[in-house]
Design a protein around this motif. Structure first.
Motif, PDB file in Angstrom:
ATOM      1  N   TYR A 194       0.307   3.837  -2.952  1.00  0.00           N
ATOM      2  CA  TYR A 194      -0.273   5.170  -2.739  1.00  0.00           C
ATOM      3  C   TYR A 194       0.784   6.279  -2.643  1.00  0.00           C
ATOM      4  O   TYR A 194       0.509   7.367  -2.170  1.00  0.00           O
ATOM      5  CB  TYR A 194      -1.177   5.158  -1.499  1.00  0.00           C
ATOM      6  N   ASN A 211       0.827  -1.209   0.000  1.00  0.00           N
ATOM      7  CA  ASN A 211       0.000   0.000   0.000  1.00  0.00           C
ATOM      8  C   ASN A 211       0.861   1.258   0.000  1.00  0.00           C
ATOM      9  O   ASN A 211       0.584   2.213  -0.727  1.00  0.00           O
ATOM     10  CB  ASN A 211      -0.894   0.037   1.244  1.00  0.00           C
ATOM     11  N   ILE A 217      -0.276   9.869  -0.881  1.00  0.00           N
ATOM     12  CA  ILE A 217      -1.484  10.706  -1.028  1.00  0.00           C
ATOM     13  C   ILE A 217      -2.233  10.934   0.296  1.00  0.00           C
ATOM     14  O   ILE A 217      -3.093  11.795   0.388  1.00  0.00           O
ATOM     15  CB  ILE A 217      -2.462  10.122  -2.078  1.00  0.00           C
ATOM     16  N   GLY A 218      -1.932  10.155   1.343  1.00  0.00           N
ATOM     17  CA  GLY A 218      -2.598  10.327   2.645  1.00  0.00           C
ATOM     18  C   GLY A 218      -4.043   9.853   2.625  1.00  0.00           C
ATOM     19  O   GLY A 218      -4.535   9.345   1.605  1.00  0.00           O
ATOM     20  N   ILE A 219      -4.700  10.018   3.777  1.00  0.00           N
ATOM     21  CA  ILE A 219      -6.095   9.562   3.901  1.00  0.00           C
ATOM     22  C   ILE A 219      -6.907  10.718   4.488  1.00  0.00           C
ATOM     23  O   ILE A 219      -6.467  11.330   5.463  1.00  0.00           O
ATOM     24  CB  ILE A 219      -6.169   8.333   4.859  1.00  0.00           C
ATOM     25  N   VAL A 256      -8.931   8.143  -3.301  1.00  0.00           N
ATOM     26  CA  VAL A 256      -8.311   7.259  -4.308  1.00  0.00           C
ATOM     27  C   VAL A 256      -9.176   7.175  -5.568  1.00  0.00           C
ATOM     28  O   VAL A 256      -8.707   6.754  -6.616  1.00  0.00           O
ATOM     29  CB  VAL A 256      -8.035   5.820  -3.786  1.00  0.00           C
ATOM     30  N   ILE A 278     -10.975   2.943   7.046  1.00  0.00           N
ATOM     31  CA  ILE A 278     -10.214   2.179   6.040  1.00  0.00           C
ATOM     32  C   ILE A 278      -9.972   0.725   6.429  1.00  0.00           C
ATOM     33  O   ILE A 278      -9.599  -0.080   5.602  1.00  0.00           O
ATOM     34  CB  ILE A 278      -8.856   2.855   5.721  1.00  0.00           C
ATOM     35  N   PHE A 322       1.229   3.905   9.440  1.00  0.00           N
ATOM     36  CA  PHE A 322       0.503   2.796  10.057  1.00  0.00           C
ATOM     37  C   PHE A 322       1.321   2.318  11.252  1.00  0.00           C
ATOM     38  O   PHE A 322       2.537   2.134  11.126  1.00  0.00           O
ATOM     39  CB  PHE A 322       0.296   1.649   9.071  1.00  0.00           C
ATOM     40  N   GLY A 381     -10.029  -2.898  -1.268  1.00  0.00           N
ATOM     41  CA  GLY A 381     -10.454  -2.513   0.088  1.00  0.00           C
ATOM     42  C   GLY A 381     -10.483  -3.674   1.063  1.00  0.00           C
ATOM     43  O   GLY A 381     -11.111  -3.581   2.113  1.00  0.00           O
ATOM     44  N   VAL A 382      -9.800  -4.757   0.737  1.00  0.00           N
ATOM     45  CA  VAL A 382      -9.832  -5.927   1.627  1.00  0.00           C
ATOM     46  C   VAL A 382      -8.534  -6.076   2.429  1.00  0.00           C
ATOM     47  O   VAL A 382      -8.534  -6.578   3.550  1.00  0.00           O
ATOM     48  CB  VAL A 382     -10.090  -7.225   0.797  1.00  0.00           C
ATOM     49  N   GLY A 383      -7.431  -5.583   1.851  1.00  0.00           N
ATOM     50  CA  GLY A 383      -6.112  -5.804   2.457  1.00  0.00           C
ATOM     51  C   GLY A 383      -6.034  -5.377   3.915  1.00  0.00           C
ATOM     52  O   GLY A 383      -5.588  -6.140   4.774  1.00  0.00           O
ATOM     53  N   LEU A 384      -6.488  -4.152   4.220  1.00  0.00           N
ATOM     54  CA  LEU A 384      -6.329  -3.650   5.593  1.00  0.00           C
ATOM     55  C   LEU A 384      -7.211  -4.394   6.590  1.00  0.00           C
ATOM     56  O   LEU A 384      -6.828  -4.554   7.741  1.00  0.00           O
ATOM     57  CB  LEU A 384      -6.625  -2.155   5.660  1.00  0.00           C
ATOM     58  N   TYR A 388     -13.730  -1.087   2.094  1.00  0.00           N
ATOM     59  CA  TYR A 388     -13.731   0.386   2.133  1.00  0.00           C
ATOM     60  C   TYR A 388     -12.492   0.942   1.446  1.00  0.00           C
ATOM     61  O   TYR A 388     -11.376   0.554   1.737  1.00  0.00           O
ATOM     62  CB  TYR A 388     -13.789   0.890   3.582  1.00  0.00           C
ATOM     63  N   ASP A 411       4.706   6.567   4.839  1.00  0.00           N
ATOM     64  CA  ASP A 411       5.041   6.978   3.472  1.00  0.00           C
ATOM     65  C   ASP A 411       4.704   8.450   3.330  1.00  0.00           C
ATOM     66  O   ASP A 411       4.071   9.030   4.206  1.00  0.00           O
ATOM     67  CB  ASP A 411       4.249   6.129   2.453  1.00  0.00           C
ATOM     68  N   THR A 441       0.964   8.922   5.058  1.00  0.00           N
ATOM     69  CA  THR A 441       0.277   8.137   6.087  1.00  0.00           C
ATOM     70  C   THR A 441       1.280   7.344   6.904  1.00  0.00           C
ATOM     71  O   THR A 441       2.323   6.936   6.389  1.00  0.00           O
ATOM     72  CB  THR A 441      -0.666   7.124   5.403  1.00  0.00           C
TER      73      THR A 441
HETATM   74  P1  ADP Z   1      -6.890  -1.430  -1.314  1.00  0.00           P
HETATM   75  O1  ADP Z   1      -6.854  -2.697  -2.079  1.00  0.00           O
HETATM   76  O2  ADP Z   1      -7.946  -0.499  -1.802  1.00  0.00           O
HETATM   77  O3  ADP Z   1      -5.569  -0.781  -1.219  1.00  0.00           O
HETATM   78  P2  ADP Z   1      -6.769  -1.763   1.550  1.00  0.00           P
HETATM   79  O4  ADP Z   1      -7.728  -2.451   2.457  1.00  0.00           O
HETATM   80  O5  ADP Z   1      -5.371  -2.203   1.545  1.00  0.00           O
HETATM   81  O6  ADP Z   1      -7.409  -1.862   0.122  1.00  0.00           O
HETATM   82  O7  ADP Z   1      -6.813  -0.233   1.915  1.00  0.00           O
HETATM   83  C1  ADP Z   1      -8.061   0.396   2.144  1.00  0.00           C
HETATM   84  C2  ADP Z   1      -7.984   1.845   1.760  1.00  0.00           C
HETATM   85  O8  ADP Z   1      -7.131   2.541   2.672  1.00  0.00           O
HETATM   86  C3  ADP Z   1      -7.340   2.104   0.425  1.00  0.00           C
HETATM   87  O9  ADP Z   1      -8.313   1.960  -0.614  1.00  0.00           O
HETATM   88  C4  ADP Z   1      -6.860   3.519   0.553  1.00  0.00           C
HETATM   89  O10 ADP Z   1      -7.938   4.410   0.372  1.00  0.00           O
HETATM   90  C5  ADP Z   1      -6.436   3.581   2.008  1.00  0.00           C
HETATM   91  N1  ADP Z   1      -5.000   3.353   2.175  1.00  0.00           N
HETATM   92  C6  ADP Z   1      -4.412   2.226   2.606  1.00  0.00           C
HETATM   93  N2  ADP Z   1      -3.067   2.395   2.698  1.00  0.00           N
HETATM   94  C7  ADP Z   1      -2.819   3.652   2.331  1.00  0.00           C
HETATM   95  C8  ADP Z   1      -1.613   4.444   2.244  1.00  0.00           C
HETATM   96  N3  ADP Z   1      -0.416   3.956   2.560  1.00  0.00           N
HETATM   97  N4  ADP Z   1      -1.742   5.727   1.839  1.00  0.00           N
HETATM   98  C9  ADP Z   1      -2.950   6.247   1.546  1.00  0.00           C
HETATM   99  N5  ADP Z   1      -4.109   5.564   1.606  1.00  0.00           N
HETATM  100  C10 ADP Z   1      -4.039   4.283   2.000  1.00  0.00           C
END
Ligand code: ADP
Length: 446
Positions: free
Chosen positions: A352, A348, A379-381, A399, A389, A437, A408-411, A394, A376, A435
């Motif tokens: 991003y 991610n 683009i931020g959130i 984005v 997120i 984490f 939107g499943v990874g997190l 979601y 990183d 952002t």
């Molecule tokens: P995706 O497959 O959309 O990346 P994730 O579940 O990994 O799904 O992330 C959910 C959402 O969180 C992303 O769609 C994005 O909007 C936001 N996001 C995650 N990581 C970052 C990041 N490092 N910088 C900015 N936005 C992020």
């Protein structure tokens, strides 16, 4: 999701009483000492200290009974626990009456403490149980007043140095009026508290039932998702294999546009396979809620996850700064799922970030916890979406329109993995741009 049954609530309340009785014991001893030494009230302090020892013995017996009953009756605890609570309240009432005997009987305003036991009975026992305990309290107090009035037992005056003795225990009008009002108010109080208690208990039971049903439905849904995703993944694997054979020209050389579209289709199936894999892993974790563990190095895992992205990092000219603490080299957890955590988070951060960006990965160790920060300057959130997120499917609003692919499943998978390891994860916007984490994991022994 943990469901607390009615029996577990009852056991917890029995312990609650025991814990609070320790406080009461300290309180009684302190008040007695202060009354005698600072306020100059003449009371039979030896009698009170003796009863305080009785209170300590009662509490130890209650604790022992509770442990015994829990071991002996693993289920059907309801009746024995209620009997222990009855034992505790009746013993408390006896000791309280004894203490009042040594401190002036009805002349001592502390007789109001009977009210505490009535309220506790209403909360912990059935309505009949609460009325029984209230009647016991009134019988004990009534007998004390009666015995003092007729001189059957000696009355200890609650006299303060320099003030006349109240001598109220001889005043029949005062006794009947005070005791009568007290008895009337006690029954009304118990009627009201048991009514409220009953209503609350019914609501609590309904809530527990609803949570149980929700859990059953959730399990059904998870099993359903597991089956469908599994089927989709195997079909995808077959499609991918065919596309791969075609694009390699096994059945004839492909022209430019033909090959380009085939590779595009192949890449899409790859994305879909990753999505299905993530979904499968989340669902399995939710269904099983436990994992196999082994000792491995988180540091090596992070380095590998970065190296795996070498090509993409180079392509976007993104630098990676690693500050890894040695103490994370022996972590006890599930290797495969933790790999998923770093692949997702580093993936991610890369996805991003704009060209020429910087990814920083730092770890800290503070004896009890391991803290890992992945930041990183991408683009931020949006601030209002920072907690959303982690919800399944979601994607943040910023984005949309960027063309950055994602599901939107990874997190949500990352959060689920961190949770089964007993840790937590959250995101922050960096002050300048991008952002961060943060993962906190407990240090567990093998
Ligand atoms: P995706 O497959 O959309 O990346 P994730 O579940 O990994 O799904 O992330 C959910 C959402 O969180 C992303 O769609 C994005 O909007 C936001 N996001 C995650 N990581 C970052 C990041 N490092 N910088 C900015 N936005 C992020």
């Amino acid at each position: 999701m943990t469901i607390v049954t009615r029996e577990q609530r009852l056991v917890a309340r029995a312990y609650w009483m025991i814990n609070h009785r320790w406080l009461a014991i300290v309180g009684v001893a302190a008040i007695t000492w202060l009354s005698v030494n600072l306020v100059d009230i003449s009371i039979n302090q030896n009698g009170i200290y003796l009863l305080t020892i009785g209170l300590i013995i009662e509490n130890l017996v209650a604790l022992w009974l509770l442990e015994f009953v829990k071991k002996r009756y693993r289920s059907n605890l309801d009746t024995p626990i209620r009997l222990i609570i009855h034992f505790q309240i009746t013993s408390d009432l006896l000791i309280l009456t004894g203490m009042l005997h040594f401190t002036g009987g009805i002349e001592n305003p502390f007789f109001i403490i009977y009210i505490f036991h009535m309220v506790i009975s209403s909360i912990l026992l059935s309505r009949i149980g609460a009325f029984i305990q209230t009647t016991i309290a009134l019988l004990l107090f009534g007998s004390l007043v009666f015995f003092h009035y007729y001189g059957i037992i000696p009355h200890n005056c609650l006299s303060i140095e320099g003030l006349p003795n109240p001598e109220l225990h001889h005043d029949l009008y005062y006794l009947t009026r005070t005791f009568g009002v007290f008895a009337f108010a006690s029954y009304i109080l118990v009627y009201l508290t048991t009514s409220i208690g009953h209503r609350l208990r019914t609501q609590e039971d309904k809530l527990t039932e609803a949570i149980e049903q929700l859990k059953i439905n959730d399990d059904i849904k998870n099993k359903y998702v597991l089956r469908i995703t599994h089927d989709i993944k195997s079909h995808l694997a077959a499609i991918q294999a065919s596309l791969s054979v075609l694009s390699e020209g096994v059945f004839g050389k492909l022209e430019g546009r033909q090959k380009e579209f085939l590779i595009r289709a192949y890449n899409r199936t790859q994305t879909l396979t990753n999505f299905a894999r993530n979904l499968l892993q989340i669902t399995r974790l939710r269904l099983e809620n436990e994992i196999e563990k082994e000792v491995f190095s988180l540091g090596d895992m992070i380095v590998k996850a970065v190296n795996d992205r070498h090509e993409e990092l180079k392509e976007k000219e993104i630098s990676v700064l690693l500050e890894l603490d040695e103490s994370i080299d022996t972590f006890f957890g599930n290797k495969t799922s933790m790999e998923g955590v770093f692949q997702n988070l580093i993936g991610n951060a890369l996805k991003y970030s704009e060209e020429g960006g910087l990814i920083e990965i730092k770890t800290h160790d503070n004896r009890l916890k391991i803290k890992i920060e992945i930041s990183d300057n991408g683009i931020g959130i949006p601030r209002s979406e920072i907690t959303k997120i982690f919800s399944e499917f979601y994607r943040a609003s910023n984005v949309k329109g960027t063309g950055i692919q994602g599901s939107g499943v990874g997190l949500s998978l990352v959060q689920e993995i961190v949770k089964v390891h007993g840790g937590k994860i959250w995101a922050k916007n960096r002050t300048k741009k991008g952002t961060k984490f943060i993962i906190e994991l407990p240090k567990t022994d093998k």
